[in-house]
Design a protein around this motif. Structure first.
Motif, PDB file in Angstrom:
ATOM      1  N   PRO A   1      50.151   8.143  19.052  1.00 31.11           N
ATOM      2  CA  PRO A   1      49.620   7.168  18.458  1.00 31.11           C
ATOM      3  C   PRO A   1      48.939   7.212  17.074  1.00 31.11           C
ATOM      4  CG  PRO A   1      49.145   7.485  20.803  1.00 31.11           C
ATOM      5  CD  PRO A   1      50.039   8.705  20.226  1.00 31.11           C
ATOM      6  N   SER A   2      48.863   6.194  16.409  1.00 33.14           N
ATOM      7  CA  SER A   2      47.726   6.452  15.197  1.00 33.14           C
ATOM      8  C   SER A   2      46.526   6.429  15.627  1.00 33.14           C
ATOM      9  CB  SER A   2      48.189   5.303  14.316  1.00 33.14           C
ATOM     10  OG  SER A   2      47.474   4.082  14.626  1.00 33.14           O
ATOM     11  N   ASN A   3      45.524   6.777  14.604  1.00 30.76           N
ATOM     12  CA  ASN A   3      44.181   6.720  14.791  1.00 30.76           C
ATOM     13  C   ASN A   3      43.743   5.211  15.130  1.00 30.76           C
ATOM     14  OD1 ASN A   3      44.353   9.398  13.497  1.00 30.76           O
ATOM     15  ND2 ASN A   3      43.125   8.736  11.978  1.00 30.76           N
ATOM     16  N   ASN A   4      44.311   4.320  14.675  1.00 29.62           N
ATOM     17  CA  ASN A   4      43.912   2.823  15.028  1.00 29.62           C
ATOM     18  C   ASN A   4      44.526   2.526  16.267  1.00 29.62           C
ATOM     19  OD1 ASN A   4      42.622   2.841  12.563  1.00 29.62           O
ATOM     20  ND2 ASN A   4      43.530   0.925  11.811  1.00 29.62           N
ATOM     21  N   ASP A   5      45.531   3.159  16.823  1.00 28.08           N
ATOM     22  CA  ASP A   5      46.074   2.885  18.138  1.00 28.08           C
ATOM     23  C   ASP A   5      45.253   3.089  19.084  1.00 28.08           C
ATOM     24  OD1 ASP A   5      48.422   2.110  17.027  1.00 28.08           O
ATOM     25  OD2 ASP A   5      49.782   3.785  17.322  1.00 28.08           O
ATOM     26  N   TRP A   6      44.396   4.165  18.965  1.00 28.69           N
ATOM     27  CA  TRP A   6      43.336   4.622  19.995  1.00 28.69           C
ATOM     28  C   TRP A   6      42.169   3.499  19.911  1.00 28.69           C
ATOM     29  CZ3 TRP A   6      45.095   7.677  23.574  1.00 28.69           C
ATOM     30  CH2 TRP A   6      45.859   8.990  23.008  1.00 28.69           C
ATOM     31  N   GLN A   7      42.343   2.826  19.131  1.00 27.62           N
ATOM     32  CA  GLN A   7      40.993   1.850  18.902  1.00 27.62           C
ATOM     33  C   GLN A   7      41.085   0.390  19.645  1.00 27.62           C
ATOM     34  OE1 GLN A   7      38.264   3.456  17.939  1.00 27.62           O
ATOM     35  NE2 GLN A   7      39.625   4.897  17.444  1.00 27.62           N
ATOM     36  N   VAL A   8      42.671   0.148  20.243  1.00 30.09           N
ATOM     37  CA  VAL A   8      43.078  -0.952  20.627  1.00 30.09           C
ATOM     38  C   VAL A   8      41.943  -1.279  21.819  1.00 30.09           C
ATOM     39  CG1 VAL A   8      45.095  -2.180  21.719  1.00 30.09           C
ATOM     40  CG2 VAL A   8      45.396  -0.784  19.457  1.00 30.09           C
ATOM     41  N   TYR A   9      42.037  -0.393  22.824  1.00 34.37           N
ATOM     42  CA  TYR A   9      41.518  -0.504  23.955  1.00 34.37           C
ATOM     43  C   TYR A   9      40.020  -1.205  23.679  1.00 34.37           C
ATOM     44  CZ  TYR A   9      38.708   0.491  28.519  1.00 34.37           C
ATOM     45  OH  TYR A   9      38.166   0.163  29.617  1.00 34.37           O
ATOM     46  N   ASN A  10      39.031  -0.682  22.923  1.00 31.19           N
ATOM     47  CA  ASN A  10      37.811  -1.327  22.535  1.00 31.19           C
ATOM     48  C   ASN A  10      37.930  -2.652  21.604  1.00 31.19           C
ATOM     49  OD1 ASN A  10      36.380   0.961  23.703  1.00 31.19           O
ATOM     50  ND2 ASN A  10      36.271   2.091  22.002  1.00 31.19           N
ATOM     51  N   ALA A  11      39.228  -2.619  20.959  1.00 30.72           N
ATOM     52  CA  ALA A  11      39.091  -3.882  20.193  1.00 30.72           C
ATOM     53  C   ALA A  11      39.700  -4.965  21.363  1.00 30.72           C
ATOM     54  CB  ALA A  11      40.177  -3.648  19.088  1.00 30.72           C
ATOM     55  N   ILE A  12      40.441  -4.806  22.228  1.00 32.11           N
ATOM     56  CA  ILE A  12      40.628  -5.846  23.130  1.00 32.11           C
ATOM     57  C   ILE A  12      39.429  -5.991  24.287  1.00 32.11           C
ATOM     58  CG2 ILE A  12      42.026  -6.459  25.215  1.00 32.11           C
ATOM     59  CD1 ILE A  12      44.289  -4.772  23.930  1.00 32.11           C
ATOM     60  N   LYS A  13      38.655  -5.073  24.494  1.00 33.61           N
ATOM     61  CA  LYS A  13      37.555  -5.103  25.344  1.00 33.61           C
ATOM     62  C   LYS A  13      36.576  -6.038  24.753  1.00 33.61           C
ATOM     63  CE  LYS A  13      34.284  -2.294  27.859  1.00 33.61           C
ATOM     64  NZ  LYS A  13      33.932  -0.961  28.398  1.00 33.61           N
TER      65      LYS A  13
END
Length: 205
Positions: free
Chosen positions: A149-161
Motif C-alpha cells: 500500500p502507498s502512504n495514502n492507501d493507509w489513509q483510506v480508512y479514516n477518509a471513508i470514516k
C-alpha cells in the motif's frame, strides 16, 4: 490513492475477534494492543475472513472480465459486510470505480495514479470491512515496492470514516492490493506499515 510507498516494522498475522451483538447491533470493542492475543479461529472469525477474501477474489475476476485496461488503470471497490444476527453474515462489493493510469497521473502533475471509492448507501447492519484496488504494472517505476500500500492507501480508512459511513473497527478492516504481478495481497489496517509484501491473502484459519 497517491503517495510514495515505504516499509516499516511489522505485519501481524492474526485473526479477528468475534463481534458481540447487543440489542440487535454489533458491539465493536477495540482489542488490546499488540494483537498477538487475538488469534482465535472461531467459526464467526473464519466466516468473516472467508467472506472478505472471497469479495477480493470476485473483484479481481470481475475487473479482468469487464475491463481491458487493468494492466494500466487503477480500479477500486469497497468490501461491505452485513452482520445480520451475528451468525449469518452476508457480503457484497460496492460499485467498481475506475481510476487513473500512470500517464494520466503524470499529465495531471500527480506522483502516482489516483482512484476514488464510491460506497453508496449502507443499510442497517452494513459495515465497510475493507477496500481493494489495483496497482497496475504499466508505467510503474518500482513493481516490487508497488505490491505494498502507498502512504495514502493507509489513509483510506479514516477518509471513508469521515464521510459518516459505517466502518468496522481498524482491527476488522483490510486493505487488499492487486499488485503489478496480478497477485492479491491483504494488509491489516491495525498492523501498521508492512516491511514486506505478503505472499497473498492472509489472516485465514
Amino acid at each position: 490513492m497517491i503517495g510514495i510507498r515505504y516499509p516499516s516494522p511489522r505485519i501481524y498475522e492474526v485473526m479477528l475477534p468475534s463481534l458481540n451483538i447487543v440489542n440487535g447491533q454489533p458491539e465493536f470493542l477495540a482489542p488490546p494492543s499488540p494483537l498477538t492475543s487475538q488469534h482465535v479461529c472461531s467459526e464467526q472469525n473464519a466466516k468473516r475472513e472467508a467472506g472478505k477474501d472471497q469479495l477480493a477474489q470476485d473483484f479481481n475476476s470481475a475487473t479482468k472480465i469487464l475491463y481491458s485496461d487493468t494492466n494500466e488503470r487503477e480500479y477500486a471497490a469497497a468490501l461491505i459486510m452485513n452482520v445480520g444476527d451475528g451468525i449469518h453474515y452476508s457480503f457484497r462489493l460496492s460499485t467498481i470505480t475506475a481510476g487513473m493510469t500512470w500517464a494520466e497521473a503524470s499529465h495531471a502533475g500527480l506522483p502516482a495514479p489516483e482512484v476514488r471509492f464510491q460506497i453508496g448507501a449502507l443499510g442497517l447492519g452494513d459495515y465497510v470491512v475493507g477496500v481493494i484496488h489495483i496497482h497496475p504494472p504499466r508505467g510503474d517505476p518500482n513493481p516490487d515496492l508497488n505490491k505494498l500500500p502507498s502512504n495514502n492507501d493507509w489513509q483510506v480508512y479514516n477518509a471513508i470514516k469521515a464521510t459518516g459511513a459505517h466502518m468496522a473497527p481498524e482491527y476488522a478492516y483490510s486493505s487488499y492490493i492487486v499488485g503489478p504481478d496480478g497477485t492479491i495481497r491483504e494488509y491489516r489496517q491495525d498492523a501498521g506499515f508492512p516491511s514486506r509484501a505478503t505472499s497473498g491473502i492472509n489472516n485465514r484459519c
